[in-house]
Motif scaffolding. Structure first.
Motif, PDB file in Angstrom:
ATOM      1  N   TYR A   1      -0.652   4.807  -1.114  1.00  0.00           N
ATOM      2  CA  TYR A   1      -1.829   4.806  -0.251  1.00  0.00           C
ATOM      3  C   TYR A   1      -1.403   5.064   1.189  1.00  0.00           C
ATOM      4  O   TYR A   1      -0.266   4.783   1.581  1.00  0.00           O
ATOM      5  CB  TYR A   1      -2.560   3.464  -0.314  1.00  0.00           C
ATOM      6  N   THR A   2      -2.320   5.567   1.971  1.00  0.00           N
ATOM      7  CA  THR A   2      -2.074   5.789   3.387  1.00  0.00           C
ATOM      8  C   THR A   2      -2.647   4.616   4.163  1.00  0.00           C
ATOM      9  O   THR A   2      -3.832   4.300   4.031  1.00  0.00           O
ATOM     10  CB  THR A   2      -2.754   7.089   3.860  1.00  0.00           C
TER      11      THR A   2
ATOM     12  N   GLU B   1      -9.976   4.934   0.637  1.00  0.00           N
ATOM     13  CA  GLU B   1      -8.972   5.176  -0.410  1.00  0.00           C
ATOM     14  C   GLU B   1      -9.511   4.818  -1.797  1.00  0.00           C
ATOM     15  O   GLU B   1      -9.111   5.416  -2.789  1.00  0.00           O
ATOM     16  CB  GLU B   1      -7.695   4.372  -0.132  1.00  0.00           C
ATOM     17  N   ILE B   2     -10.375   3.797  -1.873  1.00  0.00           N
ATOM     18  CA  ILE B   2     -11.011   3.420  -3.140  1.00  0.00           C
ATOM     19  C   ILE B   2     -12.499   3.226  -2.889  1.00  0.00           C
ATOM     20  O   ILE B   2     -12.935   3.062  -1.752  1.00  0.00           O
ATOM     21  CB  ILE B   2     -10.400   2.136  -3.763  1.00  0.00           C
TER      22      ILE B   2
ATOM     23  N   MET C   1      -8.187  -0.686   1.781  1.00  0.00           N
ATOM     24  CA  MET C   1      -8.301   0.551   1.009  1.00  0.00           C
ATOM     25  C   MET C   1      -9.759   0.998   0.886  1.00  0.00           C
ATOM     26  O   MET C   1     -10.050   2.191   0.977  1.00  0.00           O
ATOM     27  CB  MET C   1      -7.664   0.373  -0.365  1.00  0.00           C
TER      28      MET C   1
ATOM     29  N   MET D   1       0.827  -1.204   0.000  1.00  0.00           N
ATOM     30  CA  MET D   1       0.000   0.000   0.000  1.00  0.00           C
ATOM     31  C   MET D   1       0.863   1.258   0.000  1.00  0.00           C
ATOM     32  O   MET D   1       0.622   2.189  -0.764  1.00  0.00           O
ATOM     33  CB  MET D   1      -0.952   0.005   1.199  1.00  0.00           C
ATOM     34  N   ARG D   2       1.867   1.289   0.859  1.00  0.00           N
ATOM     35  CA  ARG D   2       2.752   2.464   0.934  1.00  0.00           C
ATOM     36  C   ARG D   2       3.513   2.664  -0.372  1.00  0.00           C
ATOM     37  O   ARG D   2       3.698   3.796  -0.826  1.00  0.00           O
ATOM     38  CB  ARG D   2       3.705   2.324   2.102  1.00  0.00           C
TER      39      ARG D   2
ATOM     40  N   ARG E   1      -3.360   3.210  -8.194  1.00  0.00           N
ATOM     41  CA  ARG E   1      -4.600   3.955  -8.460  1.00  0.00           C
ATOM     42  C   ARG E   1      -5.005   3.809  -9.927  1.00  0.00           C
ATOM     43  O   ARG E   1      -6.180   3.703 -10.234  1.00  0.00           O
ATOM     44  CB  ARG E   1      -4.428   5.424  -8.103  1.00  0.00           C
TER      45      ARG E   1
ATOM     46  N   SER F   1     -11.107   2.228   4.376  1.00  0.00           N
ATOM     47  CA  SER F   1     -10.523   3.501   4.798  1.00  0.00           C
ATOM     48  C   SER F   1     -10.866   4.646   3.845  1.00  0.00           C
ATOM     49  O   SER F   1     -10.425   5.771   4.051  1.00  0.00           O
ATOM     50  CB  SER F   1      -9.004   3.368   4.939  1.00  0.00           C
TER      51      SER F   1
END
Length: 192
Positions: free
Chosen positions: A59-60, A104-105, A99, A54-55, A170, A102
């Motif tokens: 992504y966070t 993110e997606i 993701m 992820m990093r 992404r 949270s």
């Protein structure tokens, strides 16, 4: 406020694929990822693979409590009891669940699909043996099978197309909206 997402995944037990519900809950609490349903050493390695991938893709990783529960999907029974002993094909659905939970997606991108694959430290989806069994399982469940684009031809079914996913970037997720991109005949065609 807790956010929960369920992603469909699979494990290979013997020669068969078993569907797994990957439930990811992100809520306030002690930061970290907790995996239930796998052996401790496997949980440690999968947590690290998910965080690192992820990093690497920008992504966070949420600084909250992330609870991941792996359970056999409703209506299915496992031949073996206890924690999943070979859960490497679940790294992809776990990362996508984190993701989505949270924010993110968009979690709607995951609906109607079963994800199967591991992740490398760069966030690329790595081939796992069992693509034929996973595609047969998906045919029976009425789901699309999403696996690594690098799955060798000898490990792919001839009767059912698979959706290939290169990475958790992404671009791969949002840009293509995970639209069916058929796995190429040979892995060297991935870049074309």
């Amino acid at each position: 406020m807790a956010r929960t997402v369920v992603v469909k995944g699979a494990v290979i037990e013997g020669a068969e694929a078993v569907p797994v519900d990957v439930a990811v809950d992100v809520s306030q609490g002690v930061p970290g990822i907790s995996l239930k349903g796998v052996r401790d050493i496997n949980a440690l390695e999968i947590r690290q693979a998910v965080r690192t991938a992820m990093r690497a893709q920008g992504y966070t990783v949420p600084g909250e409590s992330i609870q991941v529960e792996l359970a056999c999907a409703d209506g299915f029974e496992r031949k073996f009891q206890g924690p999943f002993s070979s859960p490497w094909g679940l790294a992809l659905p776990i990362a996508l669940g984190v993701m989505a939970a949270s924010g993110e997606i968009d979690g709607r991108l995951l609906e109607g699909r079963l994800f199967y694959g591991s992740l490398d430290i760069g966030g690329n989806v790595v081939h796992q043996k069992g693509a034929i069994a996973v595609s047969e399982l998906c045919r029976g469940l009425g789901l699309e099978a999403v696996v690594s684009s690098a799955t060798p031809i000898r490990y792919r079914p001839s009767s059912m197309p698979l959706i290939g996913m290169d990475s958790i970037s992404r671009q791969a997720i949002m840009g293509h909206n995970l639209e069916p991109r058929r796995v190429p005949e040979r892995p060297e065609q991935i870049g074309s």
